[in-house]
Structure formats: structure tokens, C-alpha cells
Design a protein around this motif. Structure first.
Motif, PDB file in Angstrom:
ATOM      1  N   SER A 868       0.853  -1.206   0.000  1.00 46.84           N
ATOM      2  CA  SER A 868       0.000   0.000   0.000  1.00 46.84           C
ATOM      3  C   SER A 868       0.879   1.243   0.000  1.00 46.84           C
ATOM      4  N   VAL A 869       0.246   2.360  -0.319  1.00 46.96           N
ATOM      5  CA  VAL A 869       0.904   3.673  -0.283  1.00 46.96           C
ATOM      6  C   VAL A 869      -0.049   4.656   0.394  1.00 46.96           C
ATOM      7  N   ALA A 870       0.508   5.758   0.922  1.00 45.86           N
ATOM      8  CA  ALA A 870      -0.337   6.711   1.660  1.00 45.86           C
ATOM      9  C   ALA A 870       0.315   8.085   1.676  1.00 45.86           C
ATOM     10  N   TYR A 871      -0.514   9.081   1.951  1.00 43.45           N
ATOM     11  CA  TYR A 871      -0.043  10.435   2.234  1.00 43.45           C
ATOM     12  C   TYR A 871      -0.133  10.672   3.740  1.00 43.45           C
ATOM     13  N   PHE A 872       0.911  11.272   4.314  1.00 41.63           N
ATOM     14  CA  PHE A 872       0.839  11.776   5.687  1.00 41.63           C
ATOM     15  C   PHE A 872       0.598  13.275   5.535  1.00 41.63           C
ATOM     16  N   THR A 873      -0.646  13.707   5.707  1.00 45.75           N
ATOM     17  CA  THR A 873      -1.009  15.102   5.435  1.00 45.75           C
ATOM     18  C   THR A 873      -0.901  15.947   6.703  1.00 45.75           C
ATOM     19  N   LEU A 874      -0.249  17.097   6.584  1.00 44.90           N
ATOM     20  CA  LEU A 874      -0.123  18.066   7.677  1.00 44.90           C
ATOM     21  C   LEU A 874      -0.661  19.405   7.180  1.00 44.90           C
ATOM     22  N   LEU A 884      -3.475   9.187   5.076  1.00 44.29           N
ATOM     23  CA  LEU A 884      -4.547   8.842   4.136  1.00 44.29           C
ATOM     24  C   LEU A 884      -4.038   7.792   3.151  1.00 44.29           C
ATOM     25  N   PRO A 885      -4.508   6.534   3.260  1.00 45.02           N
ATOM     26  CA  PRO A 885      -4.065   5.483   2.324  1.00 45.02           C
ATOM     27  C   PRO A 885      -4.740   5.641   0.969  1.00 45.02           C
ATOM     28  N   TRP A 886      -4.101   5.093  -0.057  1.00 45.21           N
ATOM     29  CA  TRP A 886      -4.680   5.069  -1.412  1.00 45.21           C
ATOM     30  C   TRP A 886      -5.558   3.831  -1.492  1.00 45.21           C
ATOM     31  N   GLU A 887      -6.860   4.075  -1.406  1.00 49.42           N
ATOM     32  CA  GLU A 887      -7.815   2.961  -1.470  1.00 49.42           C
ATOM     33  C   GLU A 887      -7.818   2.378  -2.879  1.00 49.42           C
ATOM     34  N   GLY A 888      -7.688   1.037  -2.969  1.00 51.06           N
ATOM     35  CA  GLY A 888      -7.731   0.370  -4.268  1.00 51.06           C
ATOM     36  C   GLY A 888      -6.408   0.367  -5.007  1.00 51.06           C
ATOM     37  N   PHE A 889      -5.328   0.708  -4.317  1.00 45.97           N
ATOM     38  CA  PHE A 889      -4.014   0.695  -4.973  1.00 45.97           C
ATOM     39  C   PHE A 889      -3.607  -0.747  -5.252  1.00 45.97           C
ATOM     40  N   ASP A 890      -3.231  -1.040  -6.508  1.00 45.40           N
ATOM     41  CA  ASP A 890      -2.904  -2.424  -6.853  1.00 45.40           C
ATOM     42  C   ASP A 890      -1.867  -2.450  -7.977  1.00 45.40           C
ATOM     43  N   ALA A 891      -1.543  -3.668  -8.416  1.00 39.88           N
ATOM     44  CA  ALA A 891      -0.519  -3.859  -9.450  1.00 39.88           C
ATOM     45  C   ALA A 891      -0.938  -3.250 -10.781  1.00 39.88           C
ATOM     46  N   ALA A 892      -2.242  -3.278 -11.075  1.00 39.12           N
ATOM     47  CA  ALA A 892      -2.718  -2.720 -12.344  1.00 39.12           C
ATOM     48  C   ALA A 892      -2.419  -1.220 -12.428  1.00 39.12           C
TER      49      ALA A 892
END
Length: 949
Positions: A868-874, A884-892
């Protein structure tokens, strides 16, 4: 009115100048010279006097004789004759006397004037207060009043105590002048108004079309009449309006004022509403061309912004223009150099130093042995951008070791400033002028050289006078105070301009009454300029001016309503044409109001006049000229660099706009922010990145889950980095921004603690990808991906994720930052198709950024499976701080991003930098492209369908 005073009404039809010549030539024996040596002529301004002398010379020259006009005066000369000027204190002497008076009068004796005494009463306070008192004295002086007179006036009794305090200071001021054996100019004027000092042999006074005489001149005219002199007041108006003027020819407010119900003789089609000064200037030139076949055309300029643009355009048209009032010193480049030195001496301001570095004369004076100007300026710009120095002393506290050319420039400038502080004002001025201009050769007759030498000479004179008078009045200003005061005095000066052969005179509003040209164009007819907005003096509001019989808003409106009526009536029907221009916006974007004079029409016409002056957007004529026009189109070579590395940020630039990518990444173009005073978004974010990197490196904090301890570590790291980069005394705005960063970090500490408690731990921070030491570089179409991953986290269950810190004001999840979902309202061009891909839900997406998918692919190549990948927002609103994680992040998504990146690299290599995006997300290059890259750049031949050889 005395029988010796005669008012003569000329009517509207004939020009003032013709009427004046006819009056003065009445009963003249044309076989002899026109001898006016027994007549004192009073005209409203210098330009009127010049025109009158010229017209009389023309008339007498026709008969082979001449005109003898020895006594042609302005109102100021009548009240203070040239032969008696030596009695009056100069502006510098008055300033010194007021400051000395403020020193002598105890503030505790002025409780009505200063109920709360100022905290600082040094030179700066004295100088500013003295200037205010000088202005007040001049305003009252137009009516022959002193502070003491005003204190006794019935209209001022509500503030009598304050005026009595002012009178105390005034008495001390008079005493200081008397000790210096000079007198106040306003007091002298009052004396000469009551007892006129006239040239020998004068038997007649003729006041010619002067609707703006100071009230004190009433006493002077009455004094002349009492001596038995014949006084003629000539007024440019018909006899039927005699009741609307006072005894000295001024329009009466009750007859010409805003509430008088006047209706002026001009129509809507004579009024032209222009959007801004540039449009006014262009429209003026068009009207002048249109009027050429109909006769001579004159020009009036009421707005300085329009006037400066007209000067530029007339110069381009090779038209020779002239300003009767002279050239403001602020228009000469040397003035701005001296103004920068004022800042340097006063505060050592870095911005003044940075501006001076760009001036060759300064560089030659301070660092004559500098080997490379480009290197020096580059170092100064880079240093200022990185460290944001406030002063030169502050700069020496910062790391200058990497700036070998800049450091000696800073040190020698400080040495120069120290040497100037040790000199007297006159010596300092002479030294500075010699350093800046001593090595140059000047031609006093050459434009540019003439103005520069005149300004330098006048400044030396003012500095010498200031030095002498400061000693006479027992004042001891610091070097920076004396320097600033000398420039304040110099700012009131105007540089002379030789008239020579000219095509056009740029006249001010008050000079137009004497203009005889049949066609007249008046620009800048806005309320801010005509009648103008009286800025009330703190001690003399407009209501009190009116009660004291001084010029006020009502008298100014009446004067200007009369002048406009005269201009219009002189050019009625077939006698000419009057065109009036008013603007809607200033150059700075401030809204302007049409002059109230333009609303002086019949009630039935008023609705149409209002609609005409405030047109709807769609009713306005098309702009004849934008604020700037293209002299030529930018012609790029379109050559692409060899692309060995590529970063996510550069790919983002290319996705946003391929042409702006070409400018910034291929041609290395970019704006230089010499006036930068605060952190930009990247620098703001870098401090946050640094704090979290230090948190990761601190061994004692790696297992910490306590929010307060995490916050303390983050805050300490941010403060330390600010001190390292910006010194112990950073710019005030940086201090404010640091507080914002600390506030965000405290909230982020809570999120970080909770994140750790949920099982996520940082395993890498600021991880470099694709640098020279990377043994397993990630390639995109044979280009090495280069970047820095903010953070890699591992969960207790073994899964990995990438986290990127975002400090933008508003938070948004990573999917929105990377992909734009295409809807029916999305405007796509053919050039965008290659960036589009299919989303899992059947919709289409447009890649905006490829950062996180590419980093995930790079780490997977290293054997680190990113789940998974995400933003740490300040963000600005700290309540929205979150991961905030990237919902639906995948190999495609990763595969699609890799395909898009590979296509972008291929396009960059093949030189595909067209077409541009119409708008840039961050405004890069918008200024030089005039916000219109499609029309300001010559596109590549291939995009035009032409063969490329």
C-alpha cells in the motif's frame, strides 16, 4: 468691491490666450513697441506665462516691433516677491527650526496635543512631526492664518486647547527662525499681502483668468487698490454669470458646487470609459490620429499613470513631448540608487543591497576587482533564496563559505556604509557621488546625462545646506537620519527639461484653461484626480478649512466645474471638439471612480450618463491594446537533452505541460525571487521532512509511542534546522511560519504515536533511489528513475507501505493527487489521450502524478513487496492531520503508471514539447508568456504539418 477693482468678463467663445492678448494690445500703437512696464500681469501658472509672452511676441513681431513685459508674476511672486525671497526661511531651515522647537518645548506642557506622550521622541519622531507642522502652517498660510490666530477663531473653539498647544510650539519655532535671522515664509506673505511690494512704476494690475487664487491674495489685491492702482480681474465667462464669481474671479461654491444643479455642455459621446491606463493611452493616440485632419489637438493629463504610458508611446511614435511642470526626480535612475542607500544606511536591508548589486556603478564602486558579474549575481540570488537574509549583518551570521564572490561584496558594502557614517552629510554625499559616477564622462546636453548631473548637483546642494543649518540650529542628526532627510527634501524637487522643438505638451488640469487648440483630449478624469480627494490633515479637517475660509473640497469642486465648463463651451458646435477619458482601474488593480464633474447634466439625462459611465462588461468596447503586447514570438530550438535520469517531479511537470517542462528542465529557465521574504511551499515542506528524518535517526525515539516526546523531538529538529539555514534572527515571516510548522508537528506527533500503536514502524526515511551509488537502478525506457522516498513503513504483520509527507494547506488523498477521474464535464484534448487509462470501476482516469506507483515499482525490484501507499497530510487546519491510504491501490495501477512514464520519457527524448497547457497549476512562466503560450510562442514545424529537415 472697491471702485478701483474692475471685473472683466470675456465670454466663452474665444480662447483665454486670444482674449488676454487683445486686452493687453488695446490702444496699442503698432508702430511702437508694446510697452507694458507700467502693468503687473498675474497669471495662474508658469505655462500660462510662457504662452502669453510667446503670443505677445508673435503679435508685435508682425509689425516689426517688440513686447516689453517686465512684470509677469505668479500668485506666489505677488505674496513673496523674488527680491524679498532672501528674508524667508528655506525648506531645510524651516524643518530644522520646527525640530529645534519640538526639542525646546516640554511635552508635559502640551497635554492637549499629546494626551499620551509618544514613547520615542528622537530624531525620527521630530522629523516626521516637523513635516506635519510645516504642512499645517502652509495650509493655514493660504488664508494668512497662524496657529495662534486659529486658536482664537470661533470655528476652532472645540479644539481650542489643542490649537493653543500648537501655538506654543509655533512661538518657539518663530524664535528659532529669528535667532537665525530669517522669517517664516507664510508670515512674510501675510505682511506683503497687506502691504504689497510692487515694482517701481507699476500703475495697473491685471489678473488674467486665474480661478484658483489663494485667499490671502484678496488682501493683496485690496492693498493695491487702496494705493490707487487700477486692478482688472479678467474672467473667462459671460457677463450673465457675473453673480457666480467672487470679487477676485473665483467660482463661488454655491453656484458651481456639487449641489448647485449645474449642467455642463458635453454629451455622452464625448466621454470615453477605458478599462486601465494602457487602454487610455492607446485610445488617446487613436483619437489624436482621428483629429489630425480637423486642426491642432492638445492633450491634458490628470493621471500620472496614464501620463507615463503616453510618454512611452509618443516616444515610440517619434513624437517630441514636453512636461511644463518638469520631471519628477523619482523618474531618474540615480534617485532609486540613493533611495536604496537610504535603506542600507538606516537598516542594512538585504533587499536594498540585492537591488544595488544589479547596478554596474555600484559594483564598480564596491567590488571593482570582481571577475564575474554573472557569478556574483547568481551567488547572491541563490544565497537569498536559500537563507532569506534580512540585513547585511544577518547575512554574515549565515553560511557564506560557499559564496566566494558574494562575501567580499557584503563585507565591502558594510565598510562603505561605516565610512559614510563617519562623514558629515555634505562629505558623505560627495563621496557617494564620486564613487558611483566619478569614473564616468557626462555630456550636460545629452538626455539622461543632463538629468543625472542635475539631480546629483541638487542633492549635493541640499546636503550642504542641511549640514550648515543643522549646525546653526544646534541639531546633531545621525548619518542615516541626515541622509534620509536630504532625500526627503530632494523628493520635492523637479528636474528641468529643455523645451526645444516639440510636437506636444503634456499639460496638467490647471493648465488647460489657457489652451487655445480647437481639439482637446483630457485623460484621467477620475474622482481621484479631478477634483481629487482632499486628504484631511489630522489637525485641519475639511469642515474646519471651510469655516476658516481656506481652500476646501467645495471650493476645489467649484473651481474644476468652472474649468470644465470653460473647456466645453470654448469648443461647442463647430469651434472644436472636447474628448474626456476616464479609467475604471489603476495599474495596480485598484478601482477608480468617474469624476463627479461628469455627472453634471440635466436630470433627464442622468440615468443615461450613469449607464454610460458604468458600462456592463458586454457593453464595453473591445480593448484596443492589452497591457503588454508581443514584440516578437518566442522561437525555441526544440532540441531535447540526452535523458539519462528522470524524477517523479519532472514527470509531473511534463504531464502538466510539456512546453513548460521544456523551459524549466531542458532550458533550465526559472524565475529569480530577489524580493523573497518567506518560505515557499517546498522549503516549508522540507523543514517538516527534516524533522521526521531526525525522528527516524534518533535511536532513543525509534520505539517511542508517547505523543509529547515525539512532538518534542520533532520541534527541536525543526528549530535547529531553521537556525542552521536562516540564522539566530530569521526574518519575521519565517518566525511566523516556524510557529505554523511547530503547530502542525505537534498534531502530527499524535498521529505518529497512534500509527506506531497500530503496528506501523518506520524502516527507512529519505531513502534515495537511482543515485550514483544505486547498484540496482530502476529503469524507465532506459532512463534511471531518480528520487527520494520520504518514508518506508513495515507493519507488525510484515507488510510494507510507502508514506509521502504533504504539507499543502488543504489535504487530499493520494488517489486524487495522482489521478483525475474523467467525467462528462472534463475537457480533454487529443494531446491528453496518451495520459488516460481505464479504472477498475469502468471509468476513465487521467494521470496527473506518477510518484507513488513508480516508487512502489522501484522497491519491488529490490525485493520489497509494497502492499500500500499513503499520504501523511499536515494541512493548515491541524484537525485534518492524518495518514490517508490510497484505497484500491494495486498492481494494475502500477503497470499503468509505468506505461505512462515510459511514454513520457520517449516523448521527451523525441522532443515532443507541444502543445502547451493553457494554464499552469503553479503559474510558472505565465508572466513571460502573457498567460497565452499558444500565441506567444512559435510552435514547432511538425505541429503545423510542415516537413522538418
Amino acid at each position: 468691491m472697491s471702485d478701483a477693482i474692475q471685473r472683466l468678463f470675456w465670454g466663452w467663445e474665444a480662447p483665454v490666450l486670444d482674449q488676454a492678448v487683445a486686452l493687453l494690445c488695446r490702444d496699442w500703437d503698432s508702430a511702437r513697441a508694446l510697452d507694458l512696464s507700467n502693468t503687473l500681469l498675474l497669471v495662474p501658472n508658469g505655462e500660462a506665462g510662457r504662452r502669453l509672452r510667446e503670443a505677445l511676441a508673435v503679435v508685435t513681431n508682425e509689425t516689426g516691433t517688440a513686447a516689453i513685459v517686465p512684470h509677469l508674476w505668479l500668485p506666489e511672486q505677488a505674496l513673496l516677491p523674488q527680491t524679498r525671497r532672501f528674508e524667508a526661511a528655506t525648506a531645510v531651515q524651516s524643518q530644522m527650526a520646527w525640530q529645534r522647537a519640538l526639542e525646546r518645548v516640554p511635552l508635559d506642557s502640551l497635554t492637549a496635543l499629546f494626551p499620551h506622550p509618544p514613547e520615542a521622541t528622537g530624531w525620527g519622531w521630530q522629523a516626521e512631526t516637523a513635516r506635519m507642522l510645516t504642512e499645517l502652517k502652509m495650509l493655514l498660510g493660504t488664508g494668512g492664518l497662524t496657529f495662534a490666530d486659529t486658536a482664537d477663531h470661533p470655528a476652532a473653539q472645540r479644539e481650542a486647547a489643542r490649537w493653543q498647544d500648537l501655538a506654543k510650539i509655533e512661538r518657539a519655532y518663530f524664535a528659532e527662525l529669528a535667532q537665525a535671522k530669517v522669517a517664516d515664509a507664510q508670515v512674510l506673505k501675510r505682511g506683503y499681502a497687506r502691504d504689497p511690494a510692487l515694482p517701481e512704476g507699476v500703475q495697473r494690475i491685471v489678473v488674467l483668468a486665474s480661478p484658483d487664487l489663494p485667499p490671502l491674495l484678496d488682501d493683496w489685491i485690496a492693498g493695491c487698490a487702496k494705493r490707487g492702482l487700477q486692478v482688472v480681474i479678467a474672467i473667462q465667462a459671460p457677463q450673465s454669470l457675473a453673480h457666480t464669481f467672487d470679487a477676485c474671479g473665483r467660482p463661488l461654491p454655491e453656484c458651481w458646487g456639487e449641489d448647485a444643479g449645474s449642467s455642463l455642455s458635453f454629451q455622452n459621446q464625448q466621454i470615453h470609459v477605458a478599462r486601465d491606463p494602457a487602454t487610455q493611452a492607446a485610445l488617446t493616440l487613436n483619437l489624436m490620429r482621428e483629429l489630425v485632419p480637423t486642426g491642432r489637438t492638445a492633450l491634458g493629463v490628470c493621471d500620472a499613470e496614464v501620463g507615463s504610458l503616453l510618454l512611452e508611446k509618443l516616444t515610440l511614435e517619434e513624437a517630441r513631448s514636453f512636461e511644463p511642470g518638469g520631471i519628477p526626480v523619482q523618474r531618474e535612475g540615480l534617485w532609486h540608487v540613493l533611495d536604496c542607500f537610504r535603506l542600507l544606511l538606516g537598516s542594512g536591508a538585504w533587499r536594498a543591497f540585492a537591488a544595488l548589486l544589479r547596478i554596474e556603478e555600484f559594483r564598480d564602486a564596491v567590488i571593482p576587482d570582481s571577475k564575474s558579474t554573472a557569478a556574483l549575481l547568481r551567488e547572491a540570488d541563490d544565497f537569498a533564496s536559500e537563507h532569506l537574509p534580512v540585513t547585511l549583518a544577518h547575512a554574515l551570521e549565515l553560511p557564506l563559505v560557499d559564496s566566494p564572490a558574494l562575501r567580499p561584496a557584503v563585507e565591502r558594502t558594510l565598510e562603505l556604509l561605516d565610512s559614510l557614517r563617519r562623514l558629515t552629510p555634505a562629505q558623505a554625499a560627495r563621496t557617494l557621488i564620486l564613487k558611483l559616477l566619478g569614473a564616468q564622462e557626462f555630456n550636460p546636453e545629452a538626455p539622461g546625462d543632463r538629468e543625472r548631473t542635475e539631480l546629483a548637483t541638487e542633492w549635493l546642494r541640499v546636503s550642504e545646506e542641511l549640514e550648515v543649518e543643522a549646525q546653526r540650529f544646534g541639531l546633531q542628526p545621525q548619518a542615516e537620519d541626515a541622509f534620509a532627510l536630504s532625500l526627503d527634501c530632494l523628493a520635492q524637487s523637479r528636474l528641468s527639461e529643455p523645451r526645444g522643438d516639440i510636437d506636444l505638451v503634456l499639460q496638467g488640469w490647471l493648465e488647460l484653461l489657457w489652451e487655445k487648440a480647437p481639439n482637446l483630449i483630457v485623460t484621467g478624469l477620475n474622482e481621484e484626480h479631478v477634483p481629487g480627494i482632499f486628504i484631511s490633515h489630522p489637525f485641519l479637517p475639511d469642515s474646519l478649512r471651510k469655516a476658516l475660509g481656506l481652500p476646501c473640497q467645495n471650493t476645489r469642486f467649484a473651481r474644476d466645474a468652472f474649468i470644465l465648463a470653460a473647456l466645453a463651451n470654448q469648443r461647442l458646435d463647430e469651434r472644436g471638439r472636447l474628448s474626456l477619458l476616464c479609467g475604471q482601474w489603476s495599474e495596480g488593480g485598484d478601482a477608480l471612480r468617474p469624476s463627479r464633474l461628469l455627472f453634471l447634466c440635466d436630470d433627464v439625462e442622468l440615468p443615461q450618463r450613469v449607464a454610460h459611465l458604468f458600462p456592463k462588461e458586454e457593453d464595453q468596447p473591445a480593448t484596443t491594446e492589452p497591457p503588454r503586447t508581443l514584440a516578437w514570438k518566442l522561437q525555441p530550438d526544440w532540441n531535447a537533452k540526452t535523458l539519462e535520469t528522470i524524477s517523479p517531479s519532472r514527470l509531473r511537470e511534463y504531464l502538466n505541460c510539456p512546453f513548460r517542462y521544456y523551459l524549466s528542465c531542458t532550458k533550465n529557465m526559472g524565475a529569480i525571487e530577489t524580493g523573497k521574504r518567506e518560505l515557499d511551499a517546498a522549503e516549508f515542506g522540507n523543514l517538516i521532512h527534516h524533522a521526521f528524518h531526525r525522528l527516524h535517526l534518533e535511536a532513543s525515539m525509534r520505539d517511542c509511542t508517547h505523543p509529547a516526546q515525539i512532538a518534542a523531538c520533532l520541534e527541536a529538529a525543526a528549530r535547529e534546522q531553521v537556525r542552521h539555514i536562516y540564522g539566530h534572527r530569521p526574518a519575521p515571516l519565517i518566525t511566523l511560519q516556524l510557529e505554523s510548522i511547530l503547530q502542525r508537528l505537534r498534531k502530527a506527533a499524535d498521529v505518529e504515536a497512534r500509527n506506531r500503536q497500530e503496528g506501523w514502524w518506520c524502516v527507512d526515511a529519505e531513502l534515495k533511489v537511482g543515485d550514483e551509488n544505486d547498484v540496482m537502478p530502476f529503469l524507465i525506457a532506459e532512463a534511471r528513475l531518480r528520487g527520494r522516498i520520504d518514508r518506508v513503513e513495515r507493519h507488525v504483520d510484515g507488510t510494507l507501505r510507502i508514506v509521502d509527507f504533504k504539507s499543502s494547506d488543504k489535504p487530499r488523498p493520494p488517489q486524487e493527487g495522482h489521478v483525475k477521474v474523467i467525467t462528462s464535464r472534463t475537457k480533454l484534448t487529443e494531446a491528453d489521450e496518451w495520459k488516460c487509462f481505464d479504472l477498475p470501476d469502468g471509468k476513465r482516469g487521467l494521470w496527473l502524478d506518477l510518484q507513488l506507483p513508480l516508487y512502489a515499482a522501484a522497491l519491488q525490484q529490490r525485493g520489497q513487496a509494497i502492499s500500500s501507499v499513503a499520504y501523511f497530510t499536515l494541512p493548515k487546519s491541524i484537525q485534518d492531520t492524518a495518514i490517508l491510504p490510497w484505497e484500491g491501490f494495486d498492481a494494475a495501477l502500477i503497470d499503468s503508471a509505468l506505461g505512462c512514464a515510459a511514454e513520457a520519457v520517449q516523448r521527451i527524448r523525441s522532443g515532443q514539447f507541444w502543445p502547451p497547457a493553457q494554464r499552469s497549476p503553479n503559474g510558472d512562466f505565465d508572466e513571460i508568456l502573457l498567460n497565452d503560450p499558444l500565441h506567444s510562442v512559435q510552435p514547432p514545424l511538425a505541429s503545423l504539418g510542415l516537413p522538418v529537415y
